[in-house]
Scaffold this motif. Sequence first.
Motif, mmCIF file in Angstrom:
data_model
loop_
_atom_site.group_PDB
_atom_site.id
_atom_site.type_symbol
_atom_site.label_atom_id
_atom_site.label_comp_id
_atom_site.label_asym_id
_atom_site.label_seq_id
_atom_site.Cartn_x
_atom_site.Cartn_y
_atom_site.Cartn_z
ATOM 1 N N GLY A 204 0.848 -1.276 0.128
ATOM 2 C CA GLY A 204 -0.133 0.038 -0.118
ATOM 3 C C GLY A 204 0.735 1.284 0.099
ATOM 4 O O GLY A 204 0.383 2.345 0.124
ATOM 5 N N HIS B 48 -11.536 -0.019 0.186
ATOM 6 C CA HIS B 48 -10.343 -0.837 0.430
ATOM 7 C C HIS B 48 -10.670 -2.120 0.386
ATOM 8 O O HIS B 48 -11.536 -2.656 0.987
ATOM 9 C CB HIS B 48 -9.452 -0.417 1.643
ATOM 10 N N ALA C 68 -8.307 5.433 -0.899
ATOM 11 C CA ALA C 68 -9.237 4.801 -1.766
ATOM 12 C C ALA C 68 -10.846 4.982 -1.050
ATOM 13 O O ALA C 68 -11.080 5.364 -0.049
ATOM 14 C CB ALA C 68 -8.991 3.456 -1.537
ATOM 15 N N SER D 19 -8.720 0.367 -3.965
ATOM 16 C CA SER D 19 -7.425 -0.155 -3.613
ATOM 17 C C SER D 19 -7.630 -1.586 -3.204
ATOM 18 O O SER D 19 -8.393 -1.987 -2.576
ATOM 19 C CB SER D 19 -6.696 0.663 -2.470
ATOM 20 N N ALA E 17 -4.529 2.699 1.018
ATOM 21 C CA ALA E 17 -5.885 1.927 1.475
ATOM 22 C C ALA E 17 -6.694 3.391 1.927
ATOM 23 O O ALA E 17 -7.825 3.434 1.901
ATOM 24 C CB ALA E 17 -5.471 1.059 2.671
#
Length: 344
Positions: free
Chosen positions: A122, A159, A156, A143, A153
């Motif tokens: 990430g 996630h 997004a 993500s 994350a």
Amino acid sequence: MSVTHEKTMLKAFDRIDMQATTERAVALARTTLQIESDAINALHARLATDDSVGRAVAMLLQCKGRVVVSGIGKSGHIARKIAATLASTGTPALFVHPAEAAHGDLGMVTSDDAFIAISYSGESSELMAIMPVVKRMGGVLISMTGKPNSSLAQLADVHLDISVEKEACPLNLAPTASTTVTLALGDAIAVALLDLRGFKEEDFARSHPGGALGRRLLTHVHDVMRSGERVPKVPVDASLLQALEEMTKKGMGMTAVVDADDHPVGVFTDGDLRRMFERVQDFTQVAIRDVMHAQPRSIAPERLAVDAVAVMEQFRINQMLVVDADGKLVGALHIHDLTQAKVI
């Protein structure tokens, strides 16, 4: 020790080493598959209480543009596969390399698109470098990371957790279980979208015209039938000799027998001819109407070629007539025509 004895001993050691190597390889293979299987099972269990996949699929269904999938390294390879699977199952999608995106390829992405960014940590610098631009475009950002608290994350809209307890790699370094889980989750999303879009076999065939399924579902009888002067036919008042001449000329192993309006009233085949040898002495005195098969099997030109195959197999015939909506003869099919077209 003699040379012969030494060679024998070396061969024995080779056999022992090979056996040990084989056993070790099988054990490692089983361990790898077990670890990856456990990782997928853990993901399966997580989804029972995690609605993130459902929310992601809902967003992708509402996407007016395409689904852009991106990742680098092993995640990039998985991203390519996910994009390809989406595209072939009814969801317009493409892969964009994050490094190339930073140097112009981001121009392919629009505000109508949904962006799926894949990075187990990430924190991939190549992906994070383009995230501000992707976010400013205003499209959906999904993500897929193994770190729910990572930078990607947190950025997004949704996630998706692809974390694994450990990699299958003995060093716990090479992406193995994690890439398997990512790929499996990508497949799950593609299948969900496929179903919710009402994607059918015919739609799949249209995006795979070069494959066996495409040929089966996109090839129609009129695409492979013989037509015009290539169709063997004789009038109902023809003699058997005239019918045999037509069969020889057209090379289909049969001839249609038609009335004055070109409606098939019968068919005569090579098989019928062979059977006649047992009971007919003078072929010159035989009329085709007396030895033809009445009510021959036929099919419409707009039917799928695979339907013709089914009829031929059911009735164990090698030829079939093609008639239009008015019942007129417009073509003929031989099993070899379907084979050449790779329908069977």
